[in-house]
Design an enzyme around this catalytic site. Structure first.
Site, PDB file in Angstrom:
ATOM      1  N   ASN A 152       0.826  -1.201   0.000  1.00 34.45           N
ATOM      2  CA  ASN A 152       0.000   0.000   0.000  1.00 34.45           C
ATOM      3  C   ASN A 152       0.868   1.262   0.000  1.00 34.45           C
ATOM      4  O   ASN A 152       2.040   1.215  -0.340  1.00 34.45           O
ATOM      5  CB  ASN A 152      -1.007  -0.019   1.149  1.00 34.45           C
ATOM      6  N   ARG A 153       0.287   2.393   0.415  1.00 36.22           N
ATOM      7  CA  ARG A 153       0.909   3.693   0.187  1.00 36.22           C
ATOM      8  C   ARG A 153       1.571   4.277   1.441  1.00 36.22           C
ATOM      9  O   ARG A 153       1.076   4.099   2.543  1.00 36.22           O
ATOM     10  CB  ARG A 153      -0.135   4.687  -0.336  1.00 36.22           C
ATOM     11  N   HIS A 183       3.337   0.121  -2.769  1.00 36.93           N
ATOM     12  CA  HIS A 183       3.781  -1.276  -2.861  1.00 36.93           C
ATOM     13  C   HIS A 183       5.294  -1.404  -2.948  1.00 36.93           C
ATOM     14  O   HIS A 183       5.833  -2.159  -3.758  1.00 36.93           O
ATOM     15  CB  HIS A 183       3.118  -1.968  -4.049  1.00 36.93           C
ATOM     16  N   HIS A 205      -1.314 -10.157  -3.502  1.00 40.51           N
ATOM     17  CA  HIS A 205      -2.150  -9.264  -4.320  1.00 40.51           C
ATOM     18  C   HIS A 205      -2.946 -10.040  -5.379  1.00 40.51           C
ATOM     19  O   HIS A 205      -3.002  -9.618  -6.538  1.00 40.51           O
ATOM     20  CB  HIS A 205      -1.300  -8.181  -4.978  1.00 40.51           C
ATOM     21  N   TYR A 209      -6.089 -11.002  -7.498  1.00 42.96           N
ATOM     22  CA  TYR A 209      -7.334 -10.390  -7.943  1.00 42.96           C
ATOM     23  C   TYR A 209      -8.341 -11.525  -8.137  1.00 42.96           C
ATOM     24  O   TYR A 209      -8.196 -12.337  -9.049  1.00 42.96           O
ATOM     25  CB  TYR A 209      -7.144  -9.675  -9.274  1.00 42.96           C
ATOM     26  N   ASP A 236     -11.416   1.100  -2.800  1.00 47.04           N
ATOM     27  CA  ASP A 236      -9.964   0.967  -2.699  1.00 47.04           C
ATOM     28  C   ASP A 236      -9.581   1.499  -1.326  1.00 47.04           C
ATOM     29  O   ASP A 236      -8.932   2.533  -1.190  1.00 47.04           O
ATOM     30  CB  ASP A 236      -9.252   1.737  -3.806  1.00 47.04           C
ATOM     31  N   GLN A 251      -7.263  -4.404   2.780  1.00 50.96           N
ATOM     32  CA  GLN A 251      -7.582  -3.482   1.700  1.00 50.96           C
ATOM     33  C   GLN A 251      -8.504  -4.201   0.728  1.00 50.96           C
ATOM     34  O   GLN A 251      -8.181  -5.261   0.197  1.00 50.96           O
ATOM     35  CB  GLN A 251      -6.305  -3.034   0.970  1.00 50.96           C
ATOM     36  N   GLU A 300      -6.456  -7.667   0.562  1.00 50.44           N
ATOM     37  CA  GLU A 300      -5.046  -7.602   0.908  1.00 50.44           C
ATOM     38  C   GLU A 300      -4.864  -7.398   2.413  1.00 50.44           C
ATOM     39  O   GLU A 300      -5.227  -6.345   2.941  1.00 50.44           O
ATOM     40  CB  GLU A 300      -4.375  -6.457   0.153  1.00 50.44           C
TER      41      GLU A 300
END
Length: 384
Positions: A106-107, A132, A204, A206, A276, A317, A349
């Site tokens: 993440n950020r 990431h 991660h 999907y 998100d 997340q 996540e």
């Protein structure tokens, strides 16, 4: 990048192979190459119930995950590519599909952290933020050393040097994937450092449990065991607030279809054009996460496939593939010749809350010499 692609061009990964295809239809030879002077391969894990997970040691990426649907049909439920060349082409087909993300998932705001009293500037790859661990130069695009243990376990190891994308300390990590007899993909992240640092790894994948990755997945039914979430600003950065989900489209404590709320005019959803966001899990209490309790689940009424998630982390997340099928991404061909639409899938996540190093009141990702980093994310599949 040039070295990677030049090496790929010399290898046989683009050639037709006589080797047996995986249940998911992958050709292992399409992943057999050398990147950065290290061998890359496709590894297959399976159990006796028809579950198959294919993983490449390039980025520790889950390439396919097959489970039987309600009719017993093998169904691949994750997004990805069917060859190593596209995974490695970070310019023309950038992705974090299925990856083992590090050093920090993440950020991080402005790409700045302070560790042991010293400020560090990290790679800024998401506007002004670090996402990431540096994105294309992060762990999702590194080659892990691989050791397969029997039919059901793969252990991947990586050494991240001091200063890697600006992060302090040499960190040695492992990601261990295990396919269990009861159709669970059990992922354990472990690590140690020679210098105080931060670490926050995740998987991660999907997920689209519908069996048709050419169509949106918002009819899937989502459950998140969380009373609160952390709002974000227009740059997807957490504001530092923790807000109740009560009375908002962020409330998934009662399972419901994502389509019921993803088009809401709620500002948080409008900012991200979908979900998100980080949810604050009820399964984490008093400084400890209970990974025996379900923290989230996903269900497809179409296939009957039901996925339950477990983690020891404080947050998850939820990302609804808001950037898939948008702009130039719309023309990229993925597995089985498919182009993915926006909102095709859902990522779940496990994580420390985003930007936690800069928000000291939150659970911290600090790792010191002599300590052991441990994080678990497990996904159990059944028919409902």
């Amino acid at each position: 990048m040039g070295t990677c692609m030049a090496g790929l061009a010399l290898m046989s990964c683009q050639q037709q192979s006589d080797t047996q295809l995986t249940v998911s239809g992958l050709d292992p030879m399409a992943f057999d190459t050398v990147i950065s002077e290290k061998q890359v391969k496709l590894y297959t894990l399976k159990n006796s119930n028809g579950m198959e997970v294919c993983i490449t040691n390039y980025g520790g990426r889950v390439v396919s995950l097959v489970v039987p649907d309600k009719d017993g049909k093998p169904t691949d439920v994750v997004l990805g590519f069917d060859n190593i060349a596209q995974y490695a082409d970070t310019l023309n087909s950038p992705s974090d599909y299925g990856s083992s993300v590090g050093r920090y998932a993440n950020r991080i705001n402005q790409g700045r952290i302070t560790v042991d009293g010293k400020e560090y500037q990290l790679t800024q790859n998401d506007g002004k933020h670090c996402l990431h661990g540096g994105g294309t130069t992060g762990w999702m695009n590194k080659v892990y050393d691989a050791e397969q243990i029997g039919d059901s376990i793969l252990k991947l190891s990586l050494v991240s040097p001091d200063g890697d994308n600006g992060f302090p300390g040499e960190v040695k990590v492992t990601t261990t994937y295990k396919v269990t007899a009861d159709n669970m993909l059990d992922i354990v992240f472990e690590g140690e450092t020679d210098k105080e640092t931060i670490i926050n790894m995740t998987n991660h994948n999907y997920y689209n449990l519908n069996g048709d990755l050419s169509k949106v997945g918002t009819d899937m039914i989502l459950y998140v065991n969380a009373d609160n979430f952390t709002p974000s600003d227009a740059t997807y950065m957490t504001t530092g607030e923790i807000v109740s989900v009560e009375g908002t489209p962020m409330d998934f404590r009662t399972p419901h279809a994502i389509a019921d709320s993803i088009n809401s005019d709620y500002q948080q959803i409008k900012n991200a054009t979908g979900y998100d966001h980080n949810w604050c899990l009820n399964t984490y209490k008093d400084g400890k996460g209970d990974d025996t309790q379900v923290c989230a689940s996903l269900y497809s009424p179409t296939t009957g496939i039901f996925m339950e998630m477990y983690t020891n982390e404080p947050g998850v997340q939820v990302y609804t593939a808001n950037f898939q099928g948008v702009g130039r991404d719309a023309d990229i061909i993925r597995k089985h010749g498919i182009k993915y639409p926006k909102h095709v899938s859902v990522c779940l996540e496990s994580q420390k809350y985003p930007d936690s190093p800069n928000k000291p009141e939150w659970v911290q990702p600090t790792l010191k010499p002599g300590e052991k980093y441990y994080s678990r994310a497990a996904y159990k599949f059944s028919i409902k």
